[in-house]
Design a protein around this motif. Structure first.
Motif, mmCIF file in Angstrom:
data_model
loop_
_atom_site.group_PDB
_atom_site.id
_atom_site.type_symbol
_atom_site.label_atom_id
_atom_site.label_comp_id
_atom_site.label_asym_id
_atom_site.label_seq_id
_atom_site.Cartn_x
_atom_site.Cartn_y
_atom_site.Cartn_z
ATOM 1 N N ALA A 107 17.791 46.094 51.932
ATOM 2 C CA ALA A 107 16.548 45.410 51.559
ATOM 3 C C ALA A 107 16.849 43.924 51.544
ATOM 4 O O ALA A 107 18.015 43.513 51.575
ATOM 5 N N THR A 108 15.826 43.101 51.469
ATOM 6 C CA THR A 108 16.046 41.660 51.502
ATOM 7 C C THR A 108 16.190 41.054 50.112
ATOM 8 O O THR A 108 16.548 39.882 49.994
ATOM 9 N N LEU A 188 23.006 38.028 54.907
ATOM 10 C CA LEU A 188 22.457 39.361 54.662
ATOM 11 C C LEU A 188 22.064 40.040 55.973
ATOM 12 O O LEU A 188 22.457 41.180 56.226
ATOM 13 N N THR A 189 21.306 39.357 56.817
ATOM 14 C CA THR A 189 20.770 40.011 58.009
ATOM 15 C C THR A 189 21.841 40.293 59.048
ATOM 16 O O THR A 189 21.763 41.286 59.776
ATOM 17 N N ILE A 195 30.712 42.184 54.969
ATOM 18 C CA ILE A 195 31.030 42.226 53.543
ATOM 19 C C ILE A 195 31.233 43.674 53.113
ATOM 20 O O ILE A 195 32.192 43.997 52.388
ATOM 21 N N ASP A 196 30.360 44.566 53.566
ATOM 22 C CA ASP A 196 30.517 45.979 53.232
ATOM 23 C C ASP A 196 31.837 46.527 53.770
ATOM 24 O O ASP A 196 32.544 47.274 53.086
ATOM 25 N N SER A 398 26.168 50.976 49.010
ATOM 26 C CA SER A 398 25.429 49.962 49.763
ATOM 27 C C SER A 398 24.847 48.910 48.831
ATOM 28 O O SER A 398 24.868 47.712 49.135
ATOM 29 N N LEU A 399 24.318 49.339 47.702
ATOM 30 C CA LEU A 399 23.795 48.394 46.725
ATOM 31 C C LEU A 399 24.888 47.449 46.255
ATOM 32 O O LEU A 399 24.678 46.237 46.141
ATOM 33 N N ALA A 400 26.080 47.979 46.005
ATOM 34 C CA ALA A 400 27.179 47.153 45.512
ATOM 35 C C ALA A 400 27.577 46.093 46.536
ATOM 36 O O ALA A 400 27.797 44.925 46.186
ATOM 37 N N SER A 401 27.679 46.467 47.806
ATOM 38 C CA SER A 401 28.087 45.476 48.802
ATOM 39 C C SER A 401 26.985 44.451 49.050
ATOM 40 O O SER A 401 27.259 43.270 49.281
ATOM 41 N N HIS A 402 25.726 44.869 48.979
ATOM 42 C CA HIS A 402 24.635 43.906 49.100
ATOM 43 C C HIS A 402 24.656 42.919 47.934
ATOM 44 O O HIS A 402 24.351 41.733 48.110
#
Length: 425
Positions: A107-108, A188-189, A195-196, A398-402
């Protein structure tokens, strides 16, 4: 979970652009899935997709919301819409009981990512965000070295993402991801992949993050005085490294490059079709006169709870190549280029090279080193068996890496060092 049919996993696809069609083709080619519905706002893409996969007319929709409103038509959903649509679509499809393959970024914004994580948890469905770098043969080999203590305790990592000068101009100056107000920050994009991946290799989230970067080159003050607003009118076009006519005309006759990047520009793969698209669309704009604002270079520095450190650099000013990574351990060293891993053992002095056999390219246009196909295969296996163990990450990871990406962006924009990034599940 619904019982699978004899025809395999029934797949619905929201977003029939290059990513959506790529995943659909892999699913259909494997023989374990069939595409039963599609949602796509572009009429030409929608019709072409439906024809290719034999989707019945009553299961072809103009948007993801219309597809969701039709109820549950399949077992799993591929969400490959524009980034800002991910959250609402994922929440809706999870609520209908679909297992979800979600194109990155998750998500953004962090609140939207939290909504997705909560929705898939409440629905009891599987979520695989397309962190495709986790799935490559190269990553498997490198992760095996680290987990097998081949270089001792990991002390430091250097990682480079060479975006490529023409790729950056295509996607991040002229293309959909050029402006953080309409899309999201570049870290992010483009680089939530990286990063992940780094967190996956290291096995932890950083305790402190800093970041620096900006938009150095693709800005009005760098524009040559003689430059025109459109490449087709520009007297400098022949000598400009960012010439749109040269880039897109050179794709003709090459099936891989006609698929990407050319199909993002036009479906008319002729010189006349290209020129018409450059004249009327965004891909012919001067790179010094577009509405872009995302950074063209950025450095992220991370410190981990055990004292290990990591630096990540992404830059536009490179050839388009595989990522490059150096890993420094107490007992050894690895230098990787996306295919080859050069390993030095300090204990014996021996050096050897592991060829991971990765022949696919480094980008979304050519499979991310085999990761695109591998994540689709793993997702379909997980859905068919009702077993998420085939997947290398879940919503929490995924949430953690974002969150690390958002921490880095906060550090970059505020000039601070951020801390307290949650550890991945």
């Amino acid at each position: 979970m619904a019982e699978m049919t004899v025809d395999g996993v029934r797949l619905v696809v929201a977003g029939a652009g290059l990513r959506g069609i790529g995943y659909a083709r892999r699913a259909a080619a494997g023989g374990t899935a069939r595409v039963v519905a599609v949602a796509e706002p572009d009429p030409a893409r929608r019709a072409a997709f439906a024809a290719e996969f034999g989707v019945p007319a009553d299961q072809v929709f103009a948007g993801w919301a219309d597809l969701a409103a039709a109820g549950r038509l399949g077992d799993a959903a591929v969400i490959a819409t524009q980034d800002r649509m991910h959250a609402d679509a994922a929440v809706a499809f999870a609520g209908l009981g679909y297992h979800i393959l979600l194109e990155k970024p998750m998500a953004t914004t962090e609140p939207d990512a939290l909504r997705i994580a909560a929705a898939v948890d409440a629905a009891g469905v599987m979520l695989a965000v397309c962190h495709v770098l986790r799935y490559t043969p190269y990553t498997r080999a490198l992760k095996g070295l680290l987990d097998g203590d081949a270089i001792g305790k990991l002390v430091n990592v250097q990682h480079l993402e060479p975006i490529g000068w023409w790729h950056f101009a295509h996607s991040f100056v002229r293309g959909h991801w050029n402006n953080s107000e309409t899309s999201a920050p570049l870290l992010l994009t483009k680089s939530c992949h990286d990063i992940d991946w780094l967190l996956y290799l290291i096995g932890a989230a950083p305790s402190r993050v800093s970041s620096f970067g900006g938009l150095a080159h693709f800005r009005p003050e760098q524009r040559p005085a003689e430059a025109a607003d459109n490449c087709l009118d520009c007297p400098l076009e022949r000598s400009c490294p960012y010439s749109a006519p040269r880039l897109y005309r050179s794709c003709l006759g090459d099936p891989a490059r006609e698929f990407w990047p050319l199909s993002a520009v036009t479906t008319d793969h002729t010189e006349a079709g290209i020129d018409a698209a450059l004249r009327t669309g965004p891909y012919g704009r001067c790179v010094y006169g577009s509405d872009n604002n995302v950074v063209d270079h950025q450095v992220v520095a991370m410190e981990f709870p055990d004292g290990a450190t990591c630096t990540f650099t992404m830059t536009a000013f490179t050839p388009m190549e595989h990522r490059r990574t150096r890993l420094f351990g107490t007992h050894g060293y690895v230098d990787g280029d996306g295919r080859l891993l050069h390993v030095t053992d300090f204990r014996t002095g021996e050096q050897h090279t592991i060829d991971t056999g990765t022949l696919d390219g480094d980008s979304a246009g050519d499979g991310h080193g085999g990761g695109d196909d591998a994540i689709m295969d793993a997702f379909l296996k997980a859905v068919a068996c009702g077993d998420a163990s085939a997947l290398h990450s879940d919503a929490a990871a995924s949430l953690a890496s974002h969150r690390v990406v958002w921490a880095a962006e906060q550090a970059r924009t505020t000039g601070t060092v951020t801390g307290g990034v949650p550890t991945p599940a």
